[in-house]
Design an enzyme around this catalytic site. Sequence first.
Site, PDB file in Angstrom:
ATOM      1  N   LYS A   1     -82.101  45.805  17.931  1.00  0.00           N
ATOM      2  CA  LYS A   1     -80.965  45.855  18.691  1.00  0.00           C
ATOM      3  C   LYS A   1     -80.078  47.108  18.250  1.00  0.00           C
ATOM      4  CE  LYS A   1     -79.440  41.761  18.237  1.00  0.00           C
ATOM      5  NZ  LYS A   1     -80.569  41.033  17.392  1.00  0.00           N
TER       6      LYS A   1
ATOM      7  N   ARG B   1     -73.915  35.132  21.301  1.00  0.00           N
ATOM      8  CA  ARG B   1     -75.036  34.424  20.601  1.00  0.00           C
ATOM      9  C   ARG B   1     -75.001  32.910  21.041  1.00  0.00           C
ATOM     10  NH1 ARG B   1     -75.332  38.121  16.060  1.00  0.00           N
ATOM     11  NH2 ARG B   1     -77.136  37.667  14.500  1.00  0.00           N
TER      12      ARG B   1
ATOM     13  N   ARG C   1     -86.457  45.593   5.248  1.00  0.00           N
ATOM     14  CA  ARG C   1     -85.188  45.839   5.388  1.00  0.00           C
ATOM     15  C   ARG C   1     -84.332  45.324   4.033  1.00  0.00           C
ATOM     16  NH1 ARG C   1     -81.615  44.440  10.774  1.00  0.00           N
ATOM     17  NH2 ARG C   1     -81.290  42.662   9.810  1.00  0.00           N
TER      18      ARG C   1
ATOM     19  N   ARG D   1     -79.212  43.896   2.384  1.00  0.00           N
ATOM     20  CA  ARG D   1     -78.519  43.027   2.929  1.00  0.00           C
ATOM     21  C   ARG D   1     -78.832  41.589   2.703  1.00  0.00           C
ATOM     22  NH1 ARG D   1     -77.894  43.367   9.253  1.00  0.00           N
ATOM     23  NH2 ARG D   1     -77.642  41.260   9.282  1.00  0.00           N
TER      24      ARG D   1
ATOM     25  N   ARG E   1     -81.262  32.152  10.218  1.00  0.00           N
ATOM     26  CA  ARG E   1     -80.900  33.046  11.496  1.00  0.00           C
ATOM     27  C   ARG E   1     -81.859  32.734  12.636  1.00  0.00           C
ATOM     28  NH1 ARG E   1     -80.639  38.125   8.083  1.00  0.00           N
ATOM     29  NH2 ARG E   1     -80.470  39.359  10.252  1.00  0.00           N
TER      30      ARG E   1
HETATM   31  P1  ADP Z   1     -78.865  40.270  12.834  1.00  0.00           P
HETATM   32  O1  ADP Z   1     -79.513  41.030  11.938  1.00  0.00           O
HETATM   33  O2  ADP Z   1     -79.309  38.794  12.949  1.00  0.00           O
HETATM   34  O3  ADP Z   1     -78.889  40.631  14.561  1.00  0.00           O
HETATM   35  P2  ADP Z   1     -75.595  40.726  12.801  1.00  0.00           P
HETATM   36  O4  ADP Z   1     -75.571  41.917  11.898  1.00  0.00           O
HETATM   37  O5  ADP Z   1     -75.697  40.639  14.267  1.00  0.00           O
HETATM   38  O6  ADP Z   1     -77.405  40.342  12.215  1.00  0.00           O
HETATM   39  O7  ADP Z   1     -75.001  39.453  12.161  1.00  0.00           O
HETATM   40  C1  ADP Z   1     -74.869  39.102  10.646  1.00  0.00           C
HETATM   41  C2  ADP Z   1     -74.327  37.594  10.649  1.00  0.00           C
HETATM   42  O8  ADP Z   1     -73.014  37.733  11.324  1.00  0.00           O
HETATM   43  C3  ADP Z   1     -74.891  36.600  11.601  1.00  0.00           C
HETATM   44  O9  ADP Z   1     -75.809  36.058  11.018  1.00  0.00           O
HETATM   45  C4  ADP Z   1     -73.634  35.495  11.670  1.00  0.00           C
HETATM   46  O10 ADP Z   1     -73.350  34.815  10.648  1.00  0.00           O
HETATM   47  C5  ADP Z   1     -72.526  36.537  12.066  1.00  0.00           C
HETATM   48  N1  ADP Z   1     -72.397  36.793  13.532  1.00  0.00           N
HETATM   49  C6  ADP Z   1     -72.476  38.197  14.000  1.00  0.00           C
HETATM   50  N2  ADP Z   1     -72.609  37.934  15.242  1.00  0.00           N
HETATM   51  C7  ADP Z   1     -72.049  36.867  15.785  1.00  0.00           C
HETATM   52  C8  ADP Z   1     -71.606  35.956  16.822  1.00  0.00           C
HETATM   53  N3  ADP Z   1     -71.898  36.670  17.884  1.00  0.00           N
HETATM   54  N4  ADP Z   1     -71.385  34.706  16.734  1.00  0.00           N
HETATM   55  C9  ADP Z   1     -71.437  34.219  15.708  1.00  0.00           C
HETATM   56  N5  ADP Z   1     -71.788  34.693  14.313  1.00  0.00           N
HETATM   57  C10 ADP Z   1     -71.961  36.155  14.275  1.00  0.00           C
END
Ligand code: ADP
Length: 208
Positions: free
Chosen positions: A15, A90, A129, A135, A146
């Site tokens: 994404k 989400r 990654r 990360r 996740r």
């Molecule tokens: P991913 O690689 O899972 O898409 P993100 O960078 O979008 O990772 O998100 C990293 C973390 O930030 C998530 O695992 C969560 O803890 C938090 N997070 C991000 N966006 C949201 C959301 N919309 N609702 C709840 N938690 C979120």
Amino acid sequence: MGLNLVLFGPPAAGKGTQAKRLVAERGLIQLSTGDMLRAARAAGTELGKKVAGIMDRGDLVTDEIVVALIEEQLDSNKGAAGFIFDGFPRTVAQAEALDAALAKRDMKVDSVIRLKVDEEALVARIIKRFEEEGRKDDNPDAFKVRLGNYQKQTARLLPYYSAQGKLTEVDGMANEETVAVSIRKVLDRQNGAKDVMKKGFWARLFGK
Ligand code: ADP
């Protein structure tokens, strides 16, 4: 009017990568709640401290936190060509809050693109990654959490958006460029539909 797009898919579906291309190609503004939360942590803010442990475990932060972050960004980017929501919404509650926040500002979600990927490929991507970027939440245990949260909470958004006729699926297993081409096609179709609607409006007005 701008075009507001939700990029949808499990963690590591690509994404963020695709969102960044759309920013460069179309001048859309990427709103990634994950990036915003990581920025808060890096800046050492109260919010950053509050979410650090939750994020490292791979759990979701509360809906209130992310909805507030998104509303702030909608207001500080007035007049934008459009927004790409990446990693948000989400949960169904977040999707409803997004609809309300956009409606309040005379906007709406125009399109939802789902990047379809198979889980085994995700695990391989995430290991890569983790090695490249380090990360913390890309470690195997947090990643499992996740993925579980995606299946339990986020996947419920698929019927939410398909019932509204907004959902299009794109093969996220193809290479980056091919995925980008598929996304472009969806958006161009969407823009085309908007033009037709506008033309229909003038035709009705002038009886042509
Ligand atoms: P991913 O690689 O899972 O898409 P993100 O960078 O979008 O990772 O998100 C990293 C973390 O930030 C998530 O695992 C969560 O803890 C938090 N997070 C991000 N966006 C949201 C959301 N919309 N609702 C709840 N938690 C979120």
